[in-house]
Motif scaffolding. Structure first.
Motif, PDB file in Angstrom:
ATOM      1  N   ALA A 711       6.147  -0.797   0.265  1.00  9.64           N
ATOM      2  CA  ALA A 711       5.638  -0.371   1.567  1.00  9.64           C
ATOM      3  C   ALA A 711       6.780  -0.219   2.557  1.00  9.64           C
ATOM      4  O   ALA A 711       7.858  -0.812   2.405  1.00  9.64           O
ATOM      5  N   GLY A 712       6.538   0.586   3.580  1.00 12.19           N
ATOM      6  CA  GLY A 712       7.497   0.766   4.652  1.00 12.19           C
ATOM      7  C   GLY A 712       6.775   1.189   5.919  1.00 12.19           C
ATOM      8  O   GLY A 712       5.748   1.880   5.865  1.00 12.19           O
ATOM      9  N   TYR A 713       7.291   0.766   7.068  1.00 14.45           N
ATOM     10  CA  TYR A 713       6.673   1.117   8.344  1.00 14.45           C
ATOM     11  C   TYR A 713       7.766   1.462   9.341  1.00 14.45           C
ATOM     12  O   TYR A 713       8.724   0.692   9.540  1.00 14.45           O
ATOM     13  N   LYS A 714       7.643   2.632   9.957  1.00 10.22           N
ATOM     14  CA  LYS A 714       8.587   3.091  10.959  1.00 10.22           C
ATOM     15  C   LYS A 714       8.128   2.571  12.317  1.00 10.22           C
ATOM     16  O   LYS A 714       7.248   3.148  12.954  1.00 10.22           O
ATOM     17  N   ILE A 715       8.724   1.473  12.759  1.00 11.98           N
ATOM     18  CA  ILE A 715       8.326   0.842  14.012  1.00 11.98           C
ATOM     19  C   ILE A 715       8.658   1.743  15.192  1.00 11.98           C
ATOM     20  O   ILE A 715       7.871   1.874  16.136  1.00 11.98           O
ATOM     21  N   SER A 716       9.808   2.356  15.146  1.00 13.28           N
ATOM     22  CA  SER A 716      10.238   3.306  16.164  1.00 13.28           C
ATOM     23  C   SER A 716      11.220   4.264  15.509  1.00 13.28           C
ATOM     24  O   SER A 716      11.460   4.183  14.305  1.00 13.28           O
ATOM     25  N   GLU A 717      11.799   5.146  16.299  1.00 18.37           N
ATOM     26  CA  GLU A 717      12.754   6.093  15.742  1.00 18.37           C
ATOM     27  C   GLU A 717      13.990   5.387  15.194  1.00 18.37           C
ATOM     28  O   GLU A 717      14.677   5.909  14.331  1.00 18.37           O
ATOM     29  N   ARG A 718      14.251   4.185  15.694  1.00 16.95           N
ATOM     30  CA  ARG A 718      15.464   3.486  15.289  1.00 16.95           C
ATOM     31  C   ARG A 718      15.219   2.242  14.441  1.00 16.95           C
ATOM     32  O   ARG A 718      16.158   1.717  13.849  1.00 16.95           O
ATOM     33  N   LEU A 719      13.990   1.780  14.393  1.00 17.54           N
ATOM     34  CA  LEU A 719      13.695   0.501  13.744  1.00 17.54           C
ATOM     35  C   LEU A 719      12.616   0.690  12.691  1.00 17.54           C
ATOM     36  O   LEU A 719      11.586   1.316  12.956  1.00 17.54           O
ATOM     37  N   ARG A 720      12.867   0.149  11.478  1.00 26.01           N
ATOM     38  CA  ARG A 720      11.867   0.232  10.422  1.00 26.01           C
ATOM     39  C   ARG A 720      11.921  -1.016   9.552  1.00 26.01           C
ATOM     40  O   ARG A 720      12.933  -1.725   9.493  1.00 26.01           O
ATOM     41  N   ILE A 721      10.817  -1.263   8.861  1.00 23.54           N
ATOM     42  CA  ILE A 721      10.716  -2.402   7.949  1.00 23.54           C
ATOM     43  C   ILE A 721      10.227  -1.892   6.600  1.00 23.54           C
ATOM     44  O   ILE A 721       9.343  -1.021   6.530  1.00 23.54           O
ATOM     45  N   ASP A 722      10.818  -2.399   5.528  1.00 30.09           N
ATOM     46  CA  ASP A 722      10.454  -2.024   4.160  1.00 30.09           C
ATOM     47  C   ASP A 722      10.333  -3.278   3.318  1.00 30.09           C
ATOM     48  O   ASP A 722      10.958  -4.310   3.615  1.00 30.09           O
ATOM     49  N   GLY A 723       9.553  -3.200   2.261  1.00 27.55           N
ATOM     50  CA  GLY A 723       9.400  -4.345   1.375  1.00 27.55           C
ATOM     51  C   GLY A 723       8.801  -3.955   0.050  1.00 27.55           C
ATOM     52  O   GLY A 723       8.271  -2.844  -0.128  1.00 27.55           O
ATOM     53  N   GLY A 724       8.877  -4.869  -0.890  1.00 31.76           N
ATOM     54  CA  GLY A 724       8.313  -4.627  -2.209  1.00 31.76           C
ATOM     55  C   GLY A 724       8.052  -5.931  -2.935  1.00 31.76           C
ATOM     56  O   GLY A 724       8.640  -6.971  -2.610  1.00 31.76           O
ATOM     57  N   TYR A 725       7.186  -5.867  -3.929  1.00 38.09           N
ATOM     58  CA  TYR A 725       6.842  -7.054  -4.715  1.00 38.09           C
ATOM     59  C   TYR A 725       6.486  -6.612  -6.128  1.00 38.09           C
ATOM     60  O   TYR A 725       5.801  -5.588  -6.324  1.00 38.09           O
ATOM     61  N   THR A 726       6.966  -7.375  -7.111  1.00 39.98           N
ATOM     62  CA  THR A 726       6.692  -7.077  -8.515  1.00 39.98           C
ATOM     63  C   THR A 726       6.218  -8.341  -9.221  1.00 39.98           C
ATOM     64  O   THR A 726       6.880  -9.387  -9.128  1.00 39.98           O
ATOM     65  N   TYR A 727       5.113  -8.227  -9.907  1.00 34.45           N
ATOM     66  CA  TYR A 727       4.570  -9.357 -10.675  1.00 34.45           C
ATOM     67  C   TYR A 727       4.332  -8.896 -12.109  1.00 34.45           C
ATOM     68  O   TYR A 727       3.717  -7.842 -12.342  1.00 34.45           O
ATOM     69  N   ILE A 728       4.850  -9.667 -13.068  1.00 33.68           N
ATOM     70  CA  ILE A 728       4.680  -9.338 -14.492  1.00 33.68           C
ATOM     71  C   ILE A 728       4.259 -10.585 -15.245  1.00 33.68           C
ATOM     72  O   ILE A 728       4.888 -11.643 -15.121  1.00 33.68           O
ATOM     73  N   HIS A 729       3.201 -10.467 -16.022  1.00 34.42           N
ATOM     74  CA  HIS A 729       2.736 -11.552 -16.888  1.00 34.42           C
ATOM     75  C   HIS A 729       2.808 -11.052 -18.330  1.00 34.42           C
ATOM     76  O   HIS A 729       2.141 -10.088 -18.699  1.00 34.42           O
ATOM     77  N   ALA A 730       3.654 -11.699 -19.128  1.00 30.11           N
ATOM     78  CA  ALA A 730       3.839 -11.311 -20.526  1.00 30.11           C
ATOM     79  C   ALA A 730       3.255 -12.377 -21.439  1.00 30.11           C
ATOM     80  O   ALA A 730       3.462 -13.572 -21.218  1.00 30.11           O
ATOM     81  N   ALA A 731       2.527 -11.939 -22.480  1.00 27.89           N
ATOM     82  CA  ALA A 731       1.886 -12.898 -23.384  1.00 27.89           C
ATOM     83  C   ALA A 731       1.815 -12.323 -24.788  1.00 27.89           C
ATOM     84  O   ALA A 731       1.635 -11.112 -24.974  1.00 27.89           O
TER      85      ALA A 731
END
Length: 906
Positions: A711-731
């Protein structure tokens, strides 16, 4: 005629002349400036129409704006005299300006290049595609981001990327993890040419880090199997390294840059230079680099897997604050030539060479097993190709033919025995060379439907002489190499790919099918004769199968899309699977032929607790993966959210299990190693490794379920926040236990980035990356020195009497390492039994790490761009000095450190 009549005629004549003049003047007055029409069309570099492109036509202070229709066409009426300036822009594309345009219809379409940050050349062979339009999930890391994520080896770029992770065997060796898989389960390409070979070791790609980021324009990763397009080994994903294109092609002159960087964590520094030359039809691009990494400081100056901690229970900082034997030097460069052949297409020639000197396997030295020698000498890679790309030739719209050369060389020198100075020293040289030819041709059968057909053929051979030095008598003996000398592998494939679009391209359907085949051969005639017998016998395998994929991507609204994809991966047993007899990252392995000769069976696990399954060892067969994933994406230009789920089923998986031999195996020979120990359950050991002897087999099936959030969000023309998450279950599909997949399964992990940038060139970004505790360790992980660091009473005794003695940590009364229970550990004054009791607490064996702890890392990075050609970069990394390590890491992650770099162009 009468005079009156004549006057009348003259009057009428004059009337019509005057009327005509007035009419002409009137028409002229109304015609100036008049209305003129400018029309044309807008397409991308693939020739596809761009709808909604903004076309701005200007002259002086006047302008007209229009947009292109669904077919990319536009039409504008203007009232001014030429010339005009036409500026065309569209979302996700680079703008284009046409100056001095005359009135009338534009005969040639206006071509806009897709913003390179948003496109992939990997997902769709033969064309560029917007990442958001790719049916297959794609991750892309741009050139500038590559240099910002690491100043060292390339594998580090896999961090802070959704769906990806990093594997780090040693300071020199590592790889990108894709959806929890790496090594043999992820195939690597350079510019669409296969870089992975069949001699690649199962858990890692030894030569991946020979590819330096300074040579690259981007790293593109297909998440999920795509064997239909990329052939064998793409069970979990595909990594394609995209080399830099010549920035001067099409413009006369030259340009270039010089750069340098420093990293305090490993006291490393690098420098490089790039030079580009160009004319209207020819371009040359040269890049050279050099990198020196010195001793690495890990968090708080502690080495969690140190042999001193593993076998003696002592903290490593009593002996060192920076990890010894972690320094190395890397250098190399690349040369690219582009030539426009006009009616024939374009020729591209590319060559790169890289070398690592002084590298060592820290995890086999004091950073793990405690051995005295574990050298990675002269790692070298030579890779190149010549490609002819063509368009609109005969029946086909586009295509290419590529001839490639890929040669990878190494020499491993090892001495086992947990520091025994009298143990045999093995020398194993390997050079694997692959010659390949590949090509494809595409055809658009209609505006909605296109086909692409292609094929490839690679021929590999390995040169692998080996010998052993015996310190006890100073003799050299020819020995069995890891893979039989002069073994060969011939493999190839044919494939067909289709792409269809419906409902004004709001629904895209893509599919592919491939047939792959391979043939392995090792000849006894190529084996030296030692003590009257050959070191290996004739061995061969021929195999092949189909793989494919089908998927669709639907734009439900302008902002929201849904994609579903099914793909089947295929992997034939490689040269390493079939021929390995020797030391690998997980321990000492034996090939199927040798195990069968000794009456071997497959153990239930990969550690010393294995139970005999009664299944006889046999030659491996192909393994497969079936992947299903679904994802949704929302993007309104300010908020971007992507959420996906995948289910990856691995069947007939080739895994490493403990070798079980009939009782009485002690003293028997495995290559240049003698079996020195056998447990009651039949598990055996050799001096070169602390783990049980392993054998590869099609033993299990596994299921990996995963969630990928970005995900990412453009707070303003100069400021933004981004992130990610990964979950894996192996069996394991039958037992539900963690499967013995080489490399292990990464823990749930994620990142958050908060960035600020202004128009003056200043930018700064804060990064928090984190990982949960990983408690799901397989028996292969628990037997791996790099993950769980197992130790037993006998192994503690070996290191106490040999490795510790050789390093001067004990007082040895008789002066000979390896004897005497009366030896005292100088740091504590303890005898061997006392050390064994303290380390193992009365147990016969145990592991140092039954799980991998979670972690959270905080970093800040930033920079300033003075001009388009001059910039500086800095980063304060792991500010809180936190310990971090993932499965199969042979060295802890770097502790607190500072990086800085400068780039100047000309």
């Amino acid at each position: 005629m009468s005079k009156t009549n004549r006057l009348s005629a003259v009057s009428v004549s004059r009337f019509f002349k005057v009327f005509g003049l007035i009419a002409a003047l009137s028409v002229s007055a109304f015609a100036q400036p008049g209305y003129e029409v400018i029309s044309g069309s807008v397409v991308d570099q693939n020739g596809d129409a761009i709808a909604g492109a903004l076309v701005l036509i200007t002259r002086a202070d006047e302008s007209v704006r229009v947009t292109s229709d669904k077919d990319g066409a536009f039409r504008a009426e203007v009232e001014w005299m030429p010339p005009y300036t036409i500026t065309v822009s569209a979302t996700d594309f680079e703008s284009k300006v046409l100056e001095n345009v005359a009135l009338g219809k534009l005969e040639q379409p206006i071509v806009l290049r897709i913003d390179p940050r948003l496109v992939t050349v990997t997902a769709d062979l033969g064309k560029t595609t917007l990442i958001r339009d790719s049916v297959v999930p794609v991750s892309k890391i741009e050139s500038e981001e590559l240099s910002q994520r690491t100043s060292g080896v390339l594998s580090g770029v896999g961090a802070t990327e959704t769906g990806l992770n990093v594997q780090s065997t040693s300071p020199t060796i590592g790889a990108i993890v894709v959806r929890g898989l790496t090594g043999k389960n992820v195939v690597n390409y350079i510019d669409g040419v296969r870089y992975t070979n069949t001699a690649q070791r199962g858990g890692i790609n030894t030569f991946f880090n020979l590819n330096d980021f300074s040579n690259l324009n981007a790293v593109e990763v297909l998440r999920g199997p795509d064997s239909a397009q990329y052939g064998s080994d793409s069970l979990g994903g595909t990594v394609n390294l995209v080399s830099k294109a010549n920035p001067r092609l099409g413009s006369k002159g030259f340009s270039g840059e010089v750069n340098s960087a420093y990293s305090s964590a490993n006291r490393g520094f690098r420098g490089g230079a790039m030079l580009a030359l160009g004319t209207a039809d020819t371009g040359f691009l040269f890049n050279g680099f050099g990198y020196r990494s010195n001793t690495l400081r890990t968090a708080d100056g502690m080495d969690s897997h140190s042999a001193y901690t593993r076998y003696l229970g002592l903290p490593s900082d009593l002996f060192y604050r920076r990890n010894p034997d972690t320094e190395f030097t890397q250098y190399g460069g690349s040369l690219r030539v582009d030539q426009n052949l006009h009616g024939l297409g374009q020729f591209v020639g590319y060559y790169q060479r890289s070398q690592q000197d002084g590298g060592k396997r820290f995890d086999q030295l004091i950073g793990g097993d405690g051995n005295l020698i574990a050298d990675l000498r002269n790692l070298m890679g030579d890779f190149g190709y010549a490609r002819l790309a063509f368009g609109n030739t005969g029946f086909f719209d586009n295509g290419s033919i590529t001839v490639s050369y890929n040669s990878q060389r190494e020499e491993r020198v090892n001495q086992g025995g947990r520091g025994n100075p009298l143990a045999s020293v093995t020398h194993q040289y390997e050079r694997t060379t692959a010659i390949g030819i590949s090509g494809f041709a595409g055809k658009s059968l209609s505006e909605r439907f296109s086909l692409l057909a292609g094929g490839e053929l690679y021929n590999e051979g390995i040169n692998s002489p080996a010998f052993t030095f015996r310190p006890t008598d100073g003799t050299f003996v020819v020995s069995r190499p890891r893979v039989p000398d002069e073994a060969s592998y011939l493999y190839g494939a044919v494939f067909l790919k289709q792409d269809a679009r419906f409902f004004d391209s709001k629904l895209r359907v893509s599919g592919a099918i491939r047939y792959s085949a391979g043939s392995y051969r090792a000849r006894a005639a190529d084996s030296p004769i030692v003590n009257g017998s050959r070191l290996w016998e004739d061995d061969s395998l021929g195999t092949g199968d189909f793989s494919g994929r089908i998927g669709f991507l639907a734009d439900l609204t302008k902002k929201f899309s849904v994609g579903v994809n099914y793909s089947r991966g295929f992997r034939f047993p490689s040269m390493t699977d079939l021929g390995t007899l020797g030391l690998t990252g997980d321990g000492f392995e034996v090939d199927a032929a040798s195990a069968v000769t000794l009456g071997g069976t497959i153990g239930s696990t990969a550690d010393s607790s294995a139970v005999d399954t009664g299944i006889a060892v046999s030659k491996q067969t192909p393994e497969y993966s079936d992947n299903f994933d679904i994802r949704g994406r929302f993007d309104d230009g300010r908020l971007r959210v992507s959420l996906g789920y995948f289910r990856l089923f691995l069947s007939d998986t080739i895994v490493k299990q403990a070798l079980i031999l009939p009782s009485g195996a002690v003293g028997q020979q495995l290559a240049d190693q003698i079996i020195t120990d056998q447990l009651p359950n039949g598990v055996v050991f050799v001096p070169l490794s602390s783990a049980p002897v392993l054998v590869r087999a099609n033993y299990t099936s596994a299921v990996l379920n995963g969630i990928e959030f970005d995900a990412g969000y453009k707070i303003s023309e100069r400021l933004r926040i981004d992130g990610g998450y990964t979950y894996i279950h192996a069996a394991d599909d039958e037992t539900g236990e963690p499967p013995n997949i080489e490399g292990g399964t990464p823990p749930p992990n994620g990142f958050v980035k908060l960035g600020y940038a202004n128009q003056k060139g200043f930018w700064i970004e804060g990064i928090v990356s984190f990982a949960d505790r990983q408690t799901r360790l397989s028996s292969l992980d628990l037997g791996d020195r790099r993950t769980a660091a197992p130790r037993s009473l006998s192994q503690v005794a070996d290191f106490f009497r040999r490795g510790a003695c050789a390093r001067g940590l004990t007082n040895n009364p008789d002066g000979v390492c390896g004897t005497g229970d009366e030896t005292i550990l100088l740091a504590t004054g303890e005898t061997l039994p006392e050390v064994q009791q303290r380390v193992l607490g009365g147990a016969s064996s145990g592991v140092l790490f039954p799980y991998l702890p979670g972690y959270g890392l905080v970093s800040i990075r930033g920079g300033y761009r003075f001009t388009r050609k001059a910039s500086v970069f800095w980063a304060a990394e792991n500010i809180l000095d936190q310990f971090h390590r993932n499965p199969s890491w042979g060295i802890d992650g770097a502790g607190r450190g500072f990086r800085g770099g400068v780039r100047v162009g000309f």
